[in-house]
Structures are given as structure tokens and as C-alpha cells.
Design a protein around this motif. Structure first.
Motif, PDB file in Angstrom:
ATOM      1  N   UNK A   8       0.825  -1.207   0.000  1.00 20.95           N
ATOM      2  CA  UNK A   8       0.000   0.000   0.000  1.00 20.95           C
ATOM      3  C   UNK A   8       0.859   1.257   0.000  1.00 20.95           C
ATOM      4  N   UNK A   9       2.027   1.207   0.662  1.00 22.09           N
ATOM      5  CA  UNK A   9       2.938   2.340   0.648  1.00 22.09           C
ATOM      6  C   UNK A   9       3.473   2.557  -0.767  1.00 22.09           C
ATOM      7  N   UNK A  10       3.793   1.472  -1.446  1.00 19.77           N
ATOM      8  CA  UNK A  10       4.318   1.566  -2.802  1.00 19.77           C
ATOM      9  C   UNK A  10       3.270   2.129  -3.758  1.00 19.77           C
ATOM     10  N   UNK A  11       2.019   1.687  -3.613  1.00 18.67           N
ATOM     11  CA  UNK A  11       0.931   2.220  -4.444  1.00 18.67           C
ATOM     12  C   UNK A  11       0.763   3.714  -4.207  1.00 18.67           C
ATOM     13  N   UNK A  12       0.767   4.091  -2.929  1.00 15.90           N
ATOM     14  CA  UNK A  12       0.621   5.498  -2.558  1.00 15.90           C
ATOM     15  C   UNK A  12       1.778   6.323  -3.122  1.00 15.90           C
ATOM     16  N   UNK A  13       2.986   5.783  -3.056  1.00 12.40           N
ATOM     17  CA  UNK A  13       4.167   6.500  -3.535  1.00 12.40           C
ATOM     18  C   UNK A  13       4.121   6.701  -5.051  1.00 12.40           C
ATOM     19  N   UNK A  99      14.001  -2.674  -4.148  1.00 10.84           N
ATOM     20  CA  UNK A  99      14.246  -3.970  -3.525  1.00 10.84           C
ATOM     21  C   UNK A  99      14.297  -3.862  -2.003  1.00 10.84           C
ATOM     22  N   UNK A 100      14.791  -2.742  -1.528  1.00 12.50           N
ATOM     23  CA  UNK A 100      14.935  -2.567  -0.092  1.00 12.50           C
ATOM     24  C   UNK A 100      14.303  -1.248   0.328  1.00 12.50           C
ATOM     25  N   UNK A 101      14.189  -1.098   1.619  1.00 14.05           N
ATOM     26  CA  UNK A 101      13.569   0.113   2.162  1.00 14.05           C
ATOM     27  C   UNK A 101      14.361   1.362   1.800  1.00 14.05           C
ATOM     28  N   UNK A 102      15.682   1.248   1.701  1.00 11.10           N
ATOM     29  CA  UNK A 102      16.493   2.418   1.375  1.00 11.10           C
ATOM     30  C   UNK A 102      16.203   2.918  -0.038  1.00 11.10           C
ATOM     31  N   UNK A 103      15.727   2.030  -0.937  1.00 11.62           N
ATOM     32  CA  UNK A 103      15.344   2.463  -2.282  1.00 11.62           C
ATOM     33  C   UNK A 103      14.152   3.408  -2.236  1.00 11.62           C
ATOM     34  N   UNK A 104      13.243   3.138  -1.280  1.00 11.03           N
ATOM     35  CA  UNK A 104      12.090   4.027  -1.102  1.00 11.03           C
ATOM     36  C   UNK A 104      12.567   5.417  -0.701  1.00 11.03           C
ATOM     37  N   UNK A 105      13.517   5.487   0.220  1.00 13.42           N
ATOM     38  CA  UNK A 105      14.038   6.789   0.663  1.00 13.42           C
ATOM     39  C   UNK A 105      14.667   7.545  -0.506  1.00 13.42           C
ATOM     40  N   UNK A 138       4.745  13.706   0.138  1.00 15.83           N
ATOM     41  CA  UNK A 138       5.975  12.912   0.238  1.00 15.83           C
ATOM     42  C   UNK A 138       6.406  12.741   1.696  1.00 15.83           C
ATOM     43  N   UNK A 139       6.216  13.789   2.497  1.00 14.33           N
ATOM     44  CA  UNK A 139       6.571  13.683   3.917  1.00 14.33           C
ATOM     45  C   UNK A 139       5.698  12.665   4.638  1.00 14.33           C
ATOM     46  N   UNK A 140       4.420  12.605   4.260  1.00 16.04           N
ATOM     47  CA  UNK A 140       3.530  11.603   4.862  1.00 16.04           C
ATOM     48  C   UNK A 140       4.043  10.196   4.548  1.00 16.04           C
ATOM     49  N   UNK A 141       4.429   9.981   3.283  1.00 14.50           N
ATOM     50  CA  UNK A 141       4.972   8.675   2.899  1.00 14.50           C
ATOM     51  C   UNK A 141       6.258   8.388   3.672  1.00 14.50           C
ATOM     52  N   UNK A 142       7.107   9.385   3.794  1.00 20.46           N
ATOM     53  CA  UNK A 142       8.373   9.210   4.506  1.00 20.46           C
ATOM     54  C   UNK A 142       8.139   8.841   5.963  1.00 20.46           C
ATOM     55  N   UNK A 143       7.180   9.505   6.603  1.00 22.08           N
ATOM     56  CA  UNK A 143       6.863   9.206   8.004  1.00 22.08           C
ATOM     57  C   UNK A 143       6.306   7.790   8.135  1.00 22.08           C
ATOM     58  N   UNK A 144       5.463   7.395   7.187  1.00 22.79           N
ATOM     59  CA  UNK A 144       4.887   6.051   7.249  1.00 22.79           C
ATOM     60  C   UNK A 144       5.960   4.977   7.105  1.00 22.79           C
ATOM     61  N   UNK A 145       6.892   5.187   6.177  1.00 19.09           N
ATOM     62  CA  UNK A 145       7.953   4.194   5.971  1.00 19.09           C
ATOM     63  C   UNK A 145       8.872   4.153   7.179  1.00 19.09           C
ATOM     64  N   UNK A 158       1.783  14.138  12.272  1.00 17.20           N
ATOM     65  CA  UNK A 158       3.220  14.380  12.448  1.00 17.20           C
ATOM     66  C   UNK A 158       3.735  15.399  11.436  1.00 17.20           C
ATOM     67  N   UNK A 159       3.325  15.243  10.168  1.00 13.34           N
ATOM     68  CA  UNK A 159       3.764  16.166   9.119  1.00 13.34           C
ATOM     69  C   UNK A 159       3.248  17.572   9.389  1.00 13.34           C
ATOM     70  N   UNK A 160       1.997  17.663   9.830  1.00 16.91           N
ATOM     71  CA  UNK A 160       1.416  18.976  10.133  1.00 16.91           C
ATOM     72  C   UNK A 160       2.172  19.650  11.269  1.00 16.91           C
ATOM     73  N   UNK A 161       2.513  18.856  12.266  1.00 19.87           N
ATOM     74  CA  UNK A 161       3.252  19.404  13.404  1.00 19.87           C
ATOM     75  C   UNK A 161       4.632  19.898  12.978  1.00 19.87           C
TER      76      UNK A 161
END
Length: 651
Positions: A8-13, A99-105, A138-145, A158-161
Motif C-alpha cells: 500500500x505504501x508503494x501504491x501510494x508512492x 528492492x529494499x527500504x532504502x530504495x524508497x528513501x 511525500x513527507x507523509x509517505x516518509x513518516x509512514x515508511x 506528524x507532518x502537520x506538526x
């Protein structure tokens, strides 16, 4: 490999990347956009068909294809356009090898760059809001990951804060960080996206191509009185040379020639002109510009030019006089101003003789020509008929229908046949007043051409032959207050259409005013404005700016740090808070958790002393550990922890 549970994170991204890249459609070549969205669609499909991802050979082929495409379009990778397209291509290709979480970043960081690159092309309020929304997404996705799939609502919070906390520091840095203008040699030669507008030549009908264009050219805010629409002549290029069909500045003309400075008469107009990006370095000042400062300079035809990059939006403070004297005329200027490509035809000579062009004083001949236009069935139109090889003669004796360029060209031609120095001037006429922001908007549809005649004792004097045929052209920009008055009348009559029209018009004025102030005070907040603004607070020089910025940022950071310190004395989240409540209940039975004692160790001691509560203690402890340290904490576990702690009784 990338966790299957984070689909779901990948779809959102990927969906966010598709939306963020949309504004680039306006300036990115179609092959690049097709390549980008094709790769993105492929990656979307591969979410459910992982075997469809390309192997190393195919991925290498795609990469080489992307590089070849970019090189073919730009012959390199340096510059705004090439750099933007390079990042977009790299982003699409990187999506194929998650392939890995760092690729998402890495993908998120690349997407930040692609989103921000849009501001290199457009900096309006709407586009800025779009880019900021994209960054928030993008920040929302980053916080979720980073937060191991925290709920979307919590990530948004969190992003709003973070965003609210960053605003004060961002404002301080924006206001105080020294503005350094890039030297011209650092400006990359990118594809031009500025508006072309007026040309450096004029031929009958050429300006009519702009007659229906609503593109904005510049805005003007007067400090004091505003000239009436009929006197708003915004001076552009002057055309002294003609080959019989078109008028230009090129042959036998020297825009940089030395001329006497004009003398202003009467009360001047002082104003600030905000010029939109242009192809040429022309600045359209109110006729006649006399007061101005660098980077503005005036050429030999009294036209203002800028030495700055014309493809950047710029603001200038100018003083103009509605009445003026330009001085004498040199022999070279005289010859230039009576130049004709060939001997006039017998019909034109006859017309000039009929109007007493070779006998009467120049002023009398000018009146005769204007009367001739007025009384001889000439017609003003935006769609004039085509002219043959002799456009002036055809216009004067056959079609008698034309736009302002037809009348200005014919008028100047007749003056020259009578050996009266004259030339064509192009620019803009009028402008629409925004009564909300109290400024004028001049658009391409306001393009106009008129004539200048040199008269003894006065110098170059403006005459507009179009006014003899279509005086309404000079008054075509109705006052906004009058227009709104009409809408108010419709509302009073109960017309829903009138009410809606009035509401839309007022909304448009408000938006235009907001956009104008945004461009002036935010986008165009340059070193000059910064120095002027900060000097009123006693902040002068780069060192003073840097020290002030550092002191204020340090103060804000200290306040944030202090608030975090005092807030850290209690539990930082719901799980920790309820676990602390559970520990307090055990403490009443003499079971106190030691400093540094782990949750499991404490649970073993508690179960030994309260064997009848072993199941509850074990469940509360496992839930707490999962919520605090697990990779994918579930909301249901938090609800269970709250319920168990609330029911737990140590005694």
C-alpha cells in the motif's frame, strides 16, 4: 527484498509521483513524458505481477535508452531543462528497482527534486501551493515508511506538526538570508518559455495577431494619480526604416545613437512596473520615461531597455511625463525619418498634394490627413483583408479596412512623402484597472502602434491616427468600478446570472491582486528589496544579516528544545503512557520498576509475586513491547493495551 506487507505504501508512492510530475507537462518534451509515464505504469502493473519487473539486461537497455533520449534532446545534461529531465528519467528508472527500504528513501528524495524543479518554470501562488502539497504528501509517505507503517492519520498529524514548527525558521531564513544574484555567465542557455509578444518589425496586420491574446505583459502600480486610458501609451520599439511592406529598426538605424535627453513638462507620473518574462530586453514605460535607474537605460529612440536577464520577472521604478520636448533633429536623423524605399506612386503624390502636404505647415497637413481618415469611409477591424505588393496604396485607396498598424504605417508614409520627419512606434495602449489591488494589468491584446512626427519647437510628438477612426479603441478598457456597478445593478434586479457574474469578477480581482503582491514581495524579494526592508530595522550588510539570522534561529530552536525537554517528563505516546499507568498500579503493591530494568525482566518479577495475574501481566508486556519496538504495530494492539491496563488490578 521490499516487504510484501508494504504494497500500500508503494501504491501510494507511485500515485504521488504521477501527480507530482503532472505540472511538468507544460514544458517537458513529449518523448520524455511518454518515457516517464510508461515506466511508471509498468511499475504499477508490477506491484501485482512482480515477475514482470525487468531483469538486469532489460533495465540496462532502458537506462541507455533514457540517456540517449536526453542527449538527443539537449546535447548534454547541463542546464535547467536538461537537469529537470535527467532527474525525471532517473526517478522513473529507479522505481523499477525497488528492492529494499532504502530504495524508497532515495525515490522520495528524487521526487522532492522533481517537485521543486517546477518552481524554476512557474512561481505563481497556485503552483507554489501545488508543490507544497506535493512535498507534504511525500513527507507523509516518509513518516509512514520510517514509522513502520504508522496509520495515515498519525502520519498526517506528524507532518502537520513538523510543518507548523518549521514556518518561523523558514520565514526568518527567507527574510534574512543574504540574496546573491547569479552572474550572467552562470545563466544556462535553456529553451525559452518567456512570452514573445511584440516583434522587432511591423507590417500591416502584424499586431492584430495579438489582439485576442489575454497573456499578461506587465503590471503597473502608480504612487498617486493614474492617467486616463486614452493617455496610457506604453512605449516599445520604434521603427524608422521601411522597405515599403514592413517597418524595422535594423537598416540604417542606430538605437544606441546619442540624443538629447527629453525635457518633462507638467506633473509627472511615478509608478512601479512589474514586467513578466520576455524574449526581448524591452521595458514598456509610460510615454515619456525620464526618471529611472540601472539596470534600465534609454536608447536613441527613447525606448527603455534592461541589462538584466529579460527572461526573469523584474520590477522597476520609473517616472514619466505626459508632456515633453525632445529637442532638435540632426541631419542624419532627418534623412532617416523621411526615408522611403522608392518614389511614391502618382496616386499617393496626388493625395498628398490634395491634402496640401507640400504647402501647408506640418500641423495643418497632419489635421488634413486625420480628417481624410475620418471622413473617407475607413474602417477599424481586427480581421483586415490581405494586402498586395503595395500595402500602403492598397489600404489607402482600395480596402480602407485595417488595424492600428495599418493606420500608423499609412500615416507615417504620407508624412514622409511630404518631407515631414515621422516614424512608427509600437507598444501597448490602455490597461485594465484592478480596483482591489489598485494596479493596472496590461496584456498582449493591448498591443498598439502609433506615429511620431518631429515638429519644430516640440521635437518628436505623438499622433495616433487610429483615434480618428476608432476613438473607442482608446477607451476600450472600461473602468472596473463601472463594470462592477453594472453587476450590482443586475443583483439589485434579482438576476442570478448577474449575481454570479459579479461574484466571479470580484473573485478574479481578488486572485489577481493576491498574485500581484505574491510576485512583488515574495518571488521578487531580491537583494535590493531585502536591503531596503532590513535597513529600516538597522540591519545593514551581509555580516549583520547572518548574525541576526543565526541569533533568531538559535532563539527559536531553544524555545522548541525547552518545550520538548519539559514535555519529555511524561510518556511520549499512548502506549508508553498506559504502560506507566500499569507500572503505577504494581507500585502500590510494592512492585517498583528499577531504573534501566527492561519490560520483560520486570514482568518476570511481577509474575513471581502475583502468579494469579501472570496471564494479564504477560499479555500487557507483550503488547507494550510490540507497540514500542515492533516493525508493524497494529492499531488493534493499542486498543487491547488500553483496555487491559484499564481493567488491571494488582490487588
Amino acid at each position: 527484498m521490499f516487504p510484501e506487507s508494504q504494497k500500500n505504501v508503494l501504491i501510494f508512492l507511485l500515485a504521488s509521483i504521477a501527480l507530482i510530475a503532472l505540472p511538468h507537462l507544460g514544458h517537458t518534451p513529449k518523448p520524455v513524458m511518454i518515457f516517464f509515464y510508461s515506466i511508471l505504469a509498468w511499475r504499477f502493473w508490477a506491484i501485482w505481477r512482480p515477475n514482470g519487473l525487468p531483469g538486469v539486461p532489460l533495465l540496462l537497455m532502458l537506462t541507455l535508452s533514457g540517456i540517449a533520449l536526453l542527449y538527443n534532446l539537449h546535447q548534454g545534461i547541463v542546464g535547467r531543462d536538461a537537469g529537470t529531465h535527467l532527474f525525471m528519467t532517473a526517478l522513473a528508472l529507479k522505481c523499477m528497482e525497488i528492492k529494499k527500504e532504502r530504495d524508497i528513501y532515495l525515490i522520495i528524495y528524487l521526487t522532492f527534486i522533481v517537485a521543486a524543479a517546477q518552481l524554476l518554470y512557474e512561481q505563481g501562488i497556485g503552483m507554489t501551493a501545488y508543490v507544497l502539497s506535493a512535498v507534504g504528501l511525500l513527507l507523509v509517505i516518509l513518516v509512514r515508511v520510517a514509522g513502520r507503517q504508522v496509520p495515515v492519520r498519525q502520519a498526517l498529524k506528524t507532518v502537520l506538526k513538523i510543518s507548523i514548527q518549521s514556518i518561523p525558521i523558514a520565514l526568518v531564513v527567507f527574510i534574512l538570508f543574504p540574496r546573491v544574484e547569479a552572474p550572467k555567465w552562470l545563466l544556462f542557455n535553456d529553451k525559452n518559455y518567456a512570452k514573445s509578444g511584440l516583434s522587432d518589425y511591423l507590417e500591416p496586420g502584424s499586431i492584430s495577431n495579438l489582439g485576442t491574446s489575454d497573456d499578461l505583459v506587465f503590471r503597473v502600480k502608480f504612487s498617486g494619480r493614474v492617467p486616463l486610458p486614452a493617455f496610457r501609451y506604453w512605449r516599445g520599439p520604434v521603427m524608422p526604416y521601411t522597405d515599403g511592406k514592413r517597418w524595422t529598426q535594423t537598416k540604417n538605424s542606430n538605437p544606441d545613437k546619442a540624443t538629447e535627453a527629453p525635457t518633462g513638462i507638467g506633473t509627472p507620473y511615478r509608478y512601479t512596473l512589474l514586467l513578466e518574462p520576455q524574449v526581448k530586453n524591452w521595458v514598456f514605460a509610460l510615454d515619456m520615461p525620464i526618471g529611472y535607474a540601472p539596470p534600465l537605460q534609454r536608447n536613441g529612440y527613447y525606448q527603455l531597455l534592461t541589462s538584466d536577464n529579460p527572461e526573469k520577472r523584474a520590477e522597476y521604478n520609473i517616472t514619466s511625463y505626459p508632456e515633453y520636448i525632445t529637442g532638435g533633429l540632426s541631419p542624419a536623423d532627418y534623412q532617416e525619418s523621411i526615408q522611403l524605399p522608392a518614389e511614391p506612386s502618382p496616386r499617393i503624390k496626388s493625395l498628398v498634394g490634395q491634402l496640401q502636404g507640400l504647402e501647408a505647415p506640418p500641423e495643418a497637413f497632419i489635421r488634413q490627413v486625420l480628417d481624410y481618415f475620418r471622413k473617407s469611409n475607413f474602417r477599424y477591424t481586427l480581421t483586415p483583408p490581405l494586402l498586395d505588393q503595395d500595402p500602403v496604396e492598397t489600404f489607402l485607396f482600395k480596402t480602407r479596412s485595417g488595424f492600428c498598424s495599418h493606420y500608423a504605417s499609412a500615416f507615417v508614409y504620407l508624412m514622409r512623402v511630404a518631407h515631414i520627419p515621422a516614424r512608427v512606434v509600437t507598444g501597448y495602449l490602455g490597461g485594465t484597472m484592478n480596483d482591489v489591488g489598485h494596479f493596472l494589468e496590461i496584456r498582449q491584446k493591448d498591443a498598439h502602434a502609433w506615429a511620431e512626427v518631429w515638429l519644430a519647437g516640440k521635437g518628436w510628438t505623438r499622433f495616433d491616427p487610429t483615434a480618428a477612426i476608432a476613438p473607442e479603441r482608446l477607451e476600450q478598457n472600461l473602468n472596473t468600478e463601472q463594470e462592477l456597478g453594472e453587476e450590482i445593478r443586475f443583483i439589485a434586479d434579482g438576476s442570478s446570472a448577474g449575481w454570479l457574474s459579479g461574484w466571479l469578477k470580484q473573485s478574479g480581482l481578488l486572485w489577481s491582486s493576491a498574485e500581484y503582491n505574491w510576485q512583488r514581495w515574495v518571488v521578487n524579494y531580491n537583494s535590493g528589496k531585502q536591503s531596503s526592508f532590513l535597513s529600516s530595522f538597522g540591519i545593514d550588510g551581509v555580516q549583520s544579516m547572518v548574525l541576526s539570522m543565526a541569533a533568531i534561529v538559535a532563539a527559536i530552536t531553544s524555545l522548541y528544545g525547552a518545550s520538548l525537554f519539559f514535555r519529555s517528563s511524561g510518556p511520549s505516546d499512548t502506549a508508553l503512557r498506559f504502560y506507566a499507568k500499569y507500572c503505577k498500579k504494581l507500585a502500590r503493591k510494592g512492585l517498583t520498576r528499577e531504573t534501566g530494568e527492561g519490560a520483560k525482566t520486570f514482568a518476570e518479577r511481577a509474575k513471581a509475586q502475583l502468579p494469579e495475574r501472570s496471564a494479564e501481566i504477560e499479555r500487557i508486556t507483550s503488547l507494550f513491547i510490540e507497540l514500542r519496538y515492533g516493525r508493524e504495530p497494529a492499531q488493534e494492539n493499542l486498543r487491547q493495551l488500553v483496555r487491559l491496563v484499564s481493567k488491571f488490578k494488582a490487588g
